[in-house]
Design a protein around this motif. Structure first.
Motif, PDB file in Angstrom:
ATOM      1  N   PHE A  94       0.857  -1.201   0.184  1.00  0.00           N
ATOM      2  CA  PHE A  94       0.023   0.055  -0.029  1.00  0.00           C
ATOM      3  C   PHE A  94       0.797   1.250   0.094  1.00  0.00           C
TER       4      PHE A  94
ATOM      5  N   ASN B 222      -8.292   6.422   4.613  1.00  0.00           N
ATOM      6  CA  ASN B 222      -7.445   5.411   5.161  1.00  0.00           C
ATOM      7  C   ASN B 222      -7.978   3.702   5.568  1.00  0.00           C
TER       8      ASN B 222
ATOM      9  N   TYR C  11      -7.739   0.637   3.598  1.00  0.00           N
ATOM     10  CA  TYR C  11      -6.451  -0.265   3.925  1.00  0.00           C
ATOM     11  C   TYR C  11      -6.800  -1.400   4.642  1.00  0.00           C
TER      12      TYR C  11
ATOM     13  N   LYS D 161      -6.851  -5.600   4.064  1.00  0.00           N
ATOM     14  CA  LYS D 161      -6.361  -6.579   5.157  1.00  0.00           C
ATOM     15  C   LYS D 161      -7.290  -7.572   5.470  1.00  0.00           C
TER      16      LYS D 161
END
Length: 789
Positions: A665, A687, A690, A694
């Motif tokens: 990333f 954000n 991300y 995951k």
């Protein structure tokens, strides 16, 4: 006569009585007949030994004329005081002594074969203090060098007594030889600023470049208690790493204070929260407790085995037993006295250690002789206990700090790389207003940091877990069925056939996919329906042996078989522990690349997060090269973890494979410390993407197939952009060249995830041939660039 003198000195020493002789010559001219006659008689005797006036270099002259020297020094060593004063002739700072007073002689005789040397006084100190003597007497300086000097002399019982040294130099003259170096005021200033530079002192005062002519008088006074208490304070202030020295010296110090040759000391720590006495904190068992003996802790009410110690615990005053054997004859004291006598204790003092009327512990002083310790010499504790109090209080404070440090290290997410920011915020709290309970702590945020995520996961862990649960349940039902068949033969219970049928139904259910509640259902059934039958059966022989063996095989927590599941759990634990150990060890080195935030989690495998950026270490210049280095480090670390698992796999109690994954990333994000959760998390909706990737990526498939993107013994690298692919291809090819990765590189698209599309992946196998691999070799990004160039 003691002649242990230092070899190197700025002085050429001549022991001379010339000043005293001149004084006697003046007395011969006096009108007092007995004084004049005595002086004339002494002078007549010493005329035959001119060295008494000119200077004695050969010490045998002193040894051969001890009686004459005694008469010569009679005025300075009066007979009426010889049994009281501790005096002798000496040269200041030298270990040369003679013409002892009677008391001094008795002290040395009691010490036996003993070398009289000044405590903690070495050759360099002697040389420098001799030079200072010259500066003060010849150059008129006034340097204060009155550091207390001591002789430590044992008595006949082996107790060390400490004697303070006082010098009288009235009968000494100091003057230069031809070798002496004249000193300017600048030279003296230079010496003043360089006390410890011995070479400089020897340059300004060469060896034997000055004459010291005459003699000095040393007077000692017994400062045993004061010195021992000072030594005790020094000991108690030492750090924990010097603990062995503390404990080794403490007995000797207490012996000096109490003058009891076989004195031993112990200590109890009081734990107020639990109402217990516990072992002292000191390591290696050097300072034990005679009350606890072999126990680590004991409730206060049981510590004295039935004795009433209200004086000690309620009045908080020392309690002494001068004769333990007599103490044992008093009803109620028998058990405690027996406990002491079994350790050879015949007298003792137990003293509470009190701070602000709060009990911290109990000091124990014991002797193997009756009457040696008693209520009279217990008063010596008044000199000691304040320092013991300070030590125990410091121990409690240090213990609290250590506990806080352990809690912070083991139970919170404050990594060392970001600790500085939490500390700064805490300092602001104190600087603003420590009494303000409504102070709002500023949130800890690190902006513009680059995330790195990786994991090594147990392949098919859920399937393996379910399979082992099924195996254990099937085995347990089979054993129970066999037991019930044996019981049926020997019983008229028609219920047994019903229970056999029910267990067969459960066994058939285990042929299907394991449901969430199947294990719980079978567990409840066995415990409520089957176990009561087995427990209440009144049968002997082989069937009872089967029942006994069955209950022995049960897991005590669940009441179920736990053989297959235990092998799986043990294998999982071994893998996780090994992988975490490798990762933690490598992470220590990774911090040297550039300080970064690191956290790892053990699940069905080991995951790790890293965040690197200028905001985490603002005092250091940040460059993207550090990110490249950390990415290469991460890839190499996963290679090493894969290889460690490959070497470990054959030794596992249950064979498990692992898969590895890296998520790339490249956009910087912000992380915020969540005060309510006490952990870091990504900050903001952008954000959060991300975190979504995951959580979903490791279970995803290759686009257009049912094949998982992760495979055993392979590392999968998931990314979004072409430049990320180019970067990681460089790393892979470099590690292929170094024979860490196999030659084949797979490239594919990742299926679309909920809210996430356009992901791609690289997959490459770790080379598991150990003799061709160098897993301990760590390559840097710069080495990669050098290879490419």
């Amino acid at each position: 006569m003691n002649t242990l003198i230092f070899n190197e000195s700025p002085f050429k020493t001549l022991i001379s009585f010339h000043k005293l002789i001149e004084s006697l010559e003046e007395i011969t001219l006096s009108d007092v007949d007995y004084r004049s006659n005595y002086a004339k008689a002494v002078l007549k005797e010493i005329e035959l030994i001119p060295e008494f006036r000119t200077g004695i270099a050969d010490l045998s002259i002193i040894e051969n004329n001890k009686t004459l020297i005694k008469y010569l020094l009679a005025d300075l060593f009066p007979t009426s005081l010889t049994n009281n004063e501790i005096k002798a002739v000496t040269i200041p700072f030298q270990n040369l002594t003679f013409n002892y007073s009677q008391r001094f002689k008795k002290i040395l005789d009691a010490a036996g074969d003993f070398d009289l040397t000044i405590r903690d006084f070495n050759d360099d100190q002697f040389y420098i203090l001799s030079c200072i003597l010259i500066l003060n007497s010849y150059y008129g300086q006034q340097f204060d060098y009155n550091k207390p000097l001591f002789y430590d002399i044992p008595n006949s019982n082996g107790i060390i007594n400490h004697y303070r040294i006082l010098y009288n130099a009235d009968f000494i003259e100091i003057y230069p030889t031809e070798k002496a170096v004249p000193l300017s005021s600048e030279d003296i200033d230079e010496l003043m600023d360089n006390y410890s530079t011995i070479d400089l002192w020897k340059e300004k005062f060469p060896l034997e470049s000055w004459i010291l002519k005459g003699f000095g008088i040393v007077t000692l006074y017994d400062a045993t208690k004061e010195s021992a208490i000072s030594n005790l304070k020094t000991n108690l202030l030492k750090s924990e790493k010097d603990q062995n020295d503390i404990n080794k010296n403490s007995d000797a110090i207490f012996k000096s204070i109490f003058k009891v040759p076989d004195l031993r000391i112990g200590l109890l720590i009081y734990n107020e929260e639990e109402g217990k006495f516990i072992k002292p904190p000191f390591k290696n068992g050097e300072l034990e407790s005679f009350i606890l003996l072999n126990e680590n802790e004991i409730p206060c009410e049981k510590a004295f085995l039935g004795c009433s110690f209200s004086t000690l615990l309620e009045d908080k005053k020392p309690f002494s037993i001068s004769n333990v054997e007599h103490f044992s004859t008093i009803p109620g004291n028998e058990m405690f006295a027996k406990h002491l006598l079994a350790q050879g204790i015949k007298s003792c003092i137990l003293a509470p250690v009190i701070k602000d009327n709060k009990l911290l512990g109990i000091m124990e002083l014991v002797s193997s002789q009756p009457r040696q310790l008693n209520s009279i010499n217990a008063n010596n504790l008044d000199l000691i206990l304040p320092y013991i109090v300070d030590t125990l209080e410091r121990y409690n404070t240090d213990l609290e700090n250590q506990l806080e440090a352990i809690i912070q290290r083991e139970y919170t997410a404050i990594h060392s790389s970001v600790y500085w920011k939490f500390r700064n915020e805490a300092q602001k709290y104190f600087q603003t207003n420590t009494s303000n309970k409504d102070y709002i702590f500023k949130e800890i945020v690190f902006k513009e940091v680059y995330p790195l995520y990786g994991q090594i996961d147990i392949k098919g862990s859920s399937e393996h877990r379910n399979a082992t649960v099924k195996t254990d349940l099937k085995n347990q039902l089979n054993v129970l069925s066999a037991i019930l068949e044996n019981l049926e033969v020997n019983s008229t219970l028609h219920l047994l056939e019903q229970r056999k049928f029910e267990m067969q139904s459960y066994a058939k259910e285990l042929q299907l996919e394991l449901k969430a509640d199947t294990e719980q259902q079978i567990q409840n059934y066995i415990q409520k329906e089957i176990h009561p039958i087995l427990s209440n059966s009144q049968i002997e022989g082989e069937c009872q042996l089967l029942i006994n063996s069955y209950f022995e095989d049960l897991d005590p927590k669940t009441g179920l078989f736990y053989q297959a599941r235990k092998k799986f759990d043990d294998a999982m634990s071994i893998i996780n522990k090994k992988m975490a150990t490798v990762l933690d060890k490598e992470q220590v080195e990774a911090q040297h690349i550039f300080p970064h935030y690191f956290e790892r989690f053990k699940t069905d495998g080991v995951e790790h997060n890293l965040y690197i950026g200028a905001s985490i270490a603002p005092s250091q210049p940040f460059d993207l090269m550090y990110l490249n280095n950390l990415r290469l480090w991460q890839l190499q670390t996963l290679c090493k973890m894969e290889l460690e698992h490959h070497q470990l796999k054959s030794a596992l109690p249950y064979e498990l494979d692992v898969t590895s994954l890296i998520l790339v990333f490249s956009s910087p994000i912000s992380i915020r410390f969540r005060m309510d959760e006490k952990r870091f998390d990504v900050d903001g909706t952008y954000n959060a993407r991300y975190e979504v990737v995951k959580k979903r990526i490791d279970k995803s498939n290759i686009k257009g197939t049912t094949e998982r993107i992760t495979q055993k013994e392979k590392i999968t690298i998931v990314y979004s952009h072409n430049y990320e692919e180019t970067e990681y291809l460089k790393y892979i090819k470099f590690l292929q060249f170094k024979r860490i990765l196999e030659p084949t590189i797979e490239q594919f698209d990742v299926e679309e995830l909920q809210g996430v599309s356009g992901l791609k992946a690289l997959r490459v196998k770790v080379l598991n041939t150990v003799d061709q691999n160098s897993p301990d070799k760590r390559y840097t990004y710069q080495e990669l660039l050098d290879e490419l160039n």
